[in-house]
Design a protein around this motif. Structure first.
Motif, PDB file in Angstrom:
ATOM      1  N   ASP A  22     -83.143  50.337  41.347  1.00  0.00           N
ATOM      2  CA  ASP A  22     -82.123  50.741  40.373  1.00  0.00           C
ATOM      3  C   ASP A  22     -82.077  49.832  39.151  1.00  0.00           C
ATOM      4  N   ALA A  23     -82.432  48.573  39.305  1.00  0.00           N
ATOM      5  CA  ALA A  23     -82.304  47.613  38.208  1.00  0.00           C
ATOM      6  C   ALA A  23     -83.550  47.510  37.352  1.00  0.00           C
ATOM      7  N   GLU A  24     -84.590  48.274  37.649  1.00  0.00           N
ATOM      8  CA  GLU A  24     -85.858  48.122  36.935  1.00  0.00           C
ATOM      9  C   GLU A  24     -85.747  48.404  35.436  1.00  0.00           C
ATOM     10  N   GLY A  25     -85.018  49.372  35.038  1.00  0.00           N
ATOM     11  CA  GLY A  25     -84.912  49.692  33.615  1.00  0.00           C
ATOM     12  C   GLY A  25     -83.969  48.777  32.860  1.00  0.00           C
ATOM     13  N   HIS A  26     -83.151  48.010  33.571  1.00  0.00           N
ATOM     14  CA  HIS A  26     -82.124  47.209  32.923  1.00  0.00           C
ATOM     15  C   HIS A  26     -82.422  45.718  32.914  1.00  0.00           C
ATOM     16  N   VAL A  27     -83.383  45.279  33.725  1.00  0.00           N
ATOM     17  CA  VAL A  27     -83.667  43.845  33.842  1.00  0.00           C
ATOM     18  C   VAL A  27     -85.112  43.597  33.438  1.00  0.00           C
ATOM     19  N   GLN A  28     -85.336  42.567  32.633  1.00  0.00           N
ATOM     20  CA  GLN A  28     -86.691  42.222  32.221  1.00  0.00           C
ATOM     21  C   GLN A  28     -87.352  41.353  33.272  1.00  0.00           C
ATOM     22  N   LYS A  29     -88.658  41.472  33.357  1.00  0.00           N
ATOM     23  CA  LYS A  29     -89.425  40.641  34.285  1.00  0.00           C
ATOM     24  C   LYS A  29     -89.514  39.235  33.713  1.00  0.00           C
ATOM     25  N   PHE A  30     -89.410  38.240  34.588  1.00  0.00           N
ATOM     26  CA  PHE A  30     -89.488  36.848  34.145  1.00  0.00           C
ATOM     27  C   PHE A  30     -90.940  36.434  34.020  1.00  0.00           C
ATOM     28  N   ALA A  31     -91.273  35.866  32.881  1.00  0.00           N
ATOM     29  CA  ALA A  31     -92.612  35.336  32.652  1.00  0.00           C
ATOM     30  C   ALA A  31     -92.454  33.907  32.157  1.00  0.00           C
ATOM     31  N   VAL A  32     -93.211  33.011  32.747  1.00  0.00           N
ATOM     32  CA  VAL A  32     -93.139  31.602  32.352  1.00  0.00           C
ATOM     33  C   VAL A  32     -93.725  31.478  30.959  1.00  0.00           C
ATOM     34  N   PRO A  33     -93.020  30.835  30.016  1.00  0.00           N
ATOM     35  CA  PRO A  33     -93.562  30.702  28.664  1.00  0.00           C
ATOM     36  C   PRO A  33     -94.782  29.784  28.663  1.00  0.00           C
TER      37      PRO A  33
END
Length: 125
Positions: free
Chosen positions: A61-72
């Motif tokens: 359910d949260a896929e469209g609302h939460v961004q995936k975390f990527a290490v800078p």
């Protein structure tokens, strides 16, 4: 007269005492006269509230609302070759000197920015 009033008060007390057990033995039950009327809105609300079933929460359910975390990515370190070339260009730079002579060759006029006023002798009185 005082004796008559005491005797009269005794008789009333005896009469009241005889009547008291009769009053105590009788019990009454008071029923409210107002009948509870049905509240249609409240009944509908409670019925809907009891029949409500919340939807199950899924992990997707949260896929469209939460961004995936990527290490800078790590910042790039300055290269030593660039520093050396910058330092060399700085050392070979022509130095601009401010000379006292103007373009037409005349000596510059010296200005005195701090001018003191001359003291005038005080007039004798």
């Amino acid at each position: 007269m005082l004796a008559q009033s005491i005797r009269a008060s005794r008789q009333t007390l005896v009469r009241v005492a005889r009547q008291q057990p009769a009053l105590i033995s009788r019990r009454t039950f008071i029923v409210p006269t107002a009948v509870r009327q049905a509240d249609l809105v409240q009944d509908l609300y409670l019925r809907e509230l009891k029949s409500y079933k919340p939807a199950q929460v899924k992990a997707s359910d949260a896929e469209g609302h939460v961004q995936k975390f990527a290490v800078p990515k790590a910042p790039a370190s300055p290269e030593e070759g660039d520093i050396a070339s910058d330092l060399k260009s700085y050392e070979t730079q022509q130095v601009d000197l401010e000379t006292g002579a103007s373009e037409d060759g005349a000596a510059p006029v010296e200005e005195d920015w701090f001018e003191e006023e001359e003291d005038t002798p005080a007039a004798a009185h």
